[in-house]
Design an enzyme around this catalytic site. Structure first.
Site, PDB file in Angstrom:
ATOM      1  N   HIS A   1       0.798  -1.063   0.022  1.00  9.27           N
ATOM      2  CA  HIS A   1      -0.011  -0.069  -0.115  1.00  9.27           C
ATOM      3  C   HIS A   1       0.811   1.258  -0.068  1.00  9.27           C
ATOM      4  O   HIS A   1       2.051   1.119   0.420  1.00  9.27           O
ATOM      5  CB  HIS A   1      -1.109  -0.031   1.143  1.00  9.27           C
ATOM      6  CG  HIS A   1      -2.088  -0.902   1.071  1.00  9.27           C
ATOM      7  ND1 HIS A   1      -2.106  -2.302   1.345  1.00  9.27           N
ATOM      8  CD2 HIS A   1      -3.187  -0.634   0.812  1.00  9.27           C
ATOM      9  CE1 HIS A   1      -3.166  -2.904   1.139  1.00  9.27           C
ATOM     10  NE2 HIS A   1      -4.002  -1.658   0.679  1.00  9.27           N
TER      11      HIS A   1
ATOM     12  N   LYS B   1      -0.731   4.848   4.846  1.00  5.44           N
ATOM     13  CA  LYS B   1      -1.654   4.044   5.209  1.00  5.44           C
ATOM     14  C   LYS B   1      -1.208   3.927   6.824  1.00  5.44           C
ATOM     15  O   LYS B   1      -0.139   3.788   6.985  1.00  5.44           O
ATOM     16  CB  LYS B   1      -1.751   2.763   4.718  1.00  5.44           C
ATOM     17  CG  LYS B   1      -2.877   1.905   5.243  1.00  5.44           C
ATOM     18  CD  LYS B   1      -2.941   0.688   4.371  1.00  5.44           C
ATOM     19  CE  LYS B   1      -3.741  -0.279   4.778  1.00  5.44           C
ATOM     20  NZ  LYS B   1      -5.065   0.104   5.022  1.00  5.44           N
TER      21      LYS B   1
HETATM   22  P1  NAP Z   1      -7.136  10.121   4.260  1.00  5.64           P
HETATM   23  O1  NAP Z   1      -6.962  10.594   2.822  1.00  5.64           O
HETATM   24  O2  NAP Z   1      -6.257  10.191   5.288  1.00  5.64           O
HETATM   25  O3  NAP Z   1      -8.471  10.439   4.346  1.00  5.64           O
HETATM   26  C1  NAP Z   1      -9.315  10.335   5.833  1.00  5.64           C
HETATM   27  C2  NAP Z   1     -10.134  11.684   6.149  1.00  5.64           C
HETATM   28  O4  NAP Z   1     -10.884  11.630   7.152  1.00  5.64           O
HETATM   29  C3  NAP Z   1      -9.363  12.812   6.421  1.00  5.64           C
HETATM   30  O5  NAP Z   1      -9.624  13.993   5.586  1.00  5.64           O
HETATM   31  C4  NAP Z   1      -9.328  13.201   7.781  1.00  5.64           C
HETATM   32  O6  NAP Z   1      -9.226  14.383   8.093  1.00  5.64           O
HETATM   33  C5  NAP Z   1     -10.855  12.608   8.055  1.00  5.64           C
HETATM   34  N1  NAP Z   1     -11.325  12.421   9.320  1.00  5.64           N
HETATM   35  C6  NAP Z   1     -10.584  12.271  10.373  1.00  5.64           C
HETATM   36  N2  NAP Z   1     -11.116  11.996  11.445  1.00  5.64           N
HETATM   37  C7  NAP Z   1     -12.334  11.975  11.222  1.00  5.64           C
HETATM   38  C8  NAP Z   1     -13.493  12.012  11.847  1.00  5.64           C
HETATM   39  N3  NAP Z   1     -13.660  11.827  13.230  1.00  5.64           N
HETATM   40  N4  NAP Z   1     -14.895  12.290  10.963  1.00  5.64           N
HETATM   41  C9  NAP Z   1     -14.608  12.557  10.050  1.00  5.64           C
HETATM   42  N5  NAP Z   1     -13.555  12.661   9.144  1.00  5.64           N
HETATM   43  C10 NAP Z   1     -12.583  12.364   9.760  1.00  5.64           C
HETATM   44  O7  NAP Z   1      -7.469   8.155   4.226  1.00  5.64           O
HETATM   45  P2  NAP Z   1      -7.853   7.521   2.727  1.00  5.64           P
HETATM   46  O8  NAP Z   1      -6.915   7.099   1.946  1.00  5.64           O
HETATM   47  O9  NAP Z   1      -9.155   8.162   2.283  1.00  5.64           O
HETATM   48  O10 NAP Z   1      -8.414   6.134   3.633  1.00  5.64           O
HETATM   49  C11 NAP Z   1      -9.346   6.137   4.465  1.00  5.64           C
HETATM   50  C12 NAP Z   1      -9.481   4.884   5.228  1.00  5.64           C
HETATM   51  O11 NAP Z   1     -10.148   3.924   4.032  1.00  5.64           O
HETATM   52  C13 NAP Z   1      -8.118   4.085   5.627  1.00  5.64           C
HETATM   53  O12 NAP Z   1      -8.394   3.401   6.754  1.00  5.64           O
HETATM   54  C14 NAP Z   1      -7.891   3.362   4.414  1.00  5.64           C
HETATM   55  O13 NAP Z   1      -7.449   2.009   5.027  1.00  5.64           O
HETATM   56  C15 NAP Z   1      -9.367   2.821   4.110  1.00  5.64           C
HETATM   57  N6  NAP Z   1      -9.536   2.397   2.743  1.00  5.64           N
HETATM   58  C16 NAP Z   1     -10.405   1.507   2.570  1.00  5.64           C
HETATM   59  C17 NAP Z   1     -10.682   0.854   1.303  1.00  5.64           C
HETATM   60  C18 NAP Z   1     -11.697  -0.213   0.864  1.00  5.64           C
HETATM   61  O14 NAP Z   1     -12.195  -0.751  -0.179  1.00  5.64           O
HETATM   62  N7  NAP Z   1     -12.126  -0.648   2.012  1.00  5.64           N
HETATM   63  C19 NAP Z   1     -10.056   1.623   0.160  1.00  5.64           C
HETATM   64  C20 NAP Z   1      -9.070   2.404   0.342  1.00  5.64           C
HETATM   65  C21 NAP Z   1      -8.877   2.857   1.557  1.00  5.64           C
HETATM   66  P3  NAP Z   1      -7.873  15.269   8.617  1.00  5.64           P
HETATM   67  O15 NAP Z   1      -7.045  14.829   7.414  1.00  5.64           O
HETATM   68  O16 NAP Z   1      -8.139  16.790   8.567  1.00  5.64           O
HETATM   69  O17 NAP Z   1      -7.575  14.336   9.942  1.00  5.64           O
END
Ligand code: NAP
Length: 269
Positions: A158, A162
């Site tokens: 990844h 992450k």
């Molecule tokens: P990311 O770019 O860091 O996005 C996370 C977002 O959530 C950031 O904008 C963050 O804001 C915000 N956030 C943090 N705490 C929050 C809260 N309490 N309420 C609402 N928003 C909040 O991460 P990402 O790459 O999008 O990935 C997010 C998650 O999805 C990870 O756990 C990843 O492993 C997972 N994922 C899953 C799949 C799937 O198919 N299931 C695929 C890809 C990724 P700030 O930056 O301001 O803190």
């Protein structure tokens, strides 16, 4: 499957990498209505402007509780962080809103508690460690192969932003492999790690390795070995759009559920 019209959707993490893809997907589906975005550091702005596009007429709020109380969406999509996802699901259930969760990092104990909570409240939840259809097939094929080739190692790769390791997909793949694989401890009985962690994490006698590098999105290879032969099953998500058909399917499915479903494979079958 019954298709529900005009399902209203809130997105927690709307400013994040996955959240932004979800916002785009919602704009393109006339049966889904995006009503509010949630991000802890931003409030009072339009989601479209926050993510660098045209205004969408949808506000960004910093309190999940207030957003759910005010907009009463049918579904909350959560792509936030492993630290917040558990509380977000509990808050969503407390407001009668069905969560569709892609955030990884929930512990088995948290999953068990949430399953109980969902059953008690009769509010459906979908939690999927991977929304890409190819990744689901990778897990299923690996589980089929493990019955015949029990010597296996998982390598997941990844991007380096992450937070959790191994990935939720690798854990789910390992669980599915363990269901069909004859239990055995792999490797030489006297093997020694010169550097700690060199052999990866141990799961029921087989290993999981996590690679974190810039340039990666989400990839997984499941390697099997037997006398005189190997088998590799590999899946690559080359962009985050790959997850969106699965998220879309889950939003439409969760409104008809009254229990927690863990894994998209239970929805596509
Ligand atoms: P990311 O770019 O860091 O996005 C996370 C977002 O959530 C950031 O904008 C963050 O804001 C915000 N956030 C943090 N705490 C929050 C809260 N309490 N309420 C609402 N928003 C909040 O991460 P990402 O790459 O999008 O990935 C997010 C998650 O999805 C990870 O756990 C990843 O492993 C997972 N994922 C899953 C799949 C799937 O198919 N299931 C695929 C890809 C990724 P700030 O930056 O301001 O803190």
């Amino acid at each position: 499957m019954e298709i529900n019209r005009n399902i209203t959707v809130a997105v927690a993490g709307a400013k994040g990498r996955m959240g932004q893809e979800v916002v785009k997907m919602l704009q393109d589906d006339p049966t889904l209505t995006f009503v509010v975005g949630i991000d802890p550091k931003i409030a009072g702005q339009d989601v479209g402007e926050v993510i660098g596009g045209k205004p969408l007429g949808v506000p960004m709020m910093n309190s999940l509780e207030e957003a759910l109380r005010t907009y009463k969406p049918d579904v909350l999509v959560d792509f936030t962080t492993p630290h917040h996802v558990y509380d977000n699901i509990r808050t969503s259930l407390a407001h009668g809103v069905r969560p569709v969760v892609g955030t990884t990092g929930l512990s088995p104990e948290q999953l068990a508690e949430l399953t109980e909570l969902s059953t008690q409240s009769k509010i459906g939840v979908i939690i999927a460690p991977n929304f890409a259809i190819g990744a689901i097939l990778c897990m299923k094929f690996a589980s089929m192969a493990a019955k015949y080739m029990p010597h296996v190692e998982i390598i997941e790769l990844h991007h380096d932003r992450k937070l959790d390791a191994p990935s939720g997909t690798a854990i789910k793949t390992a669980e599915m492999i363990a269901e069909t694989r004859k239990e055995l401890k792999q490797g030489h009985p006297d093997e020694e790690e010169i550097f700690e962690g060199a052999r990866g994490a141990d799961y029921h006698g087989f290993r999981i390795h996590s690679v974190r590098l810039p340039g990666m999105v989400a990839h997984q290879e499941v390697l099997f070995g037997a006398t005189g032969q190997t088998l590799s099953i590999r899946h690559d998500s080359i962009n985050r759009e790959s997850f969106m058909p699965g998220v879309q399917m889950a939003i439409k499915a969760v409104v008809n559920l009254d229990t927690l479903v863990y894994g998209l494979e239970h929805i596509i079958d």
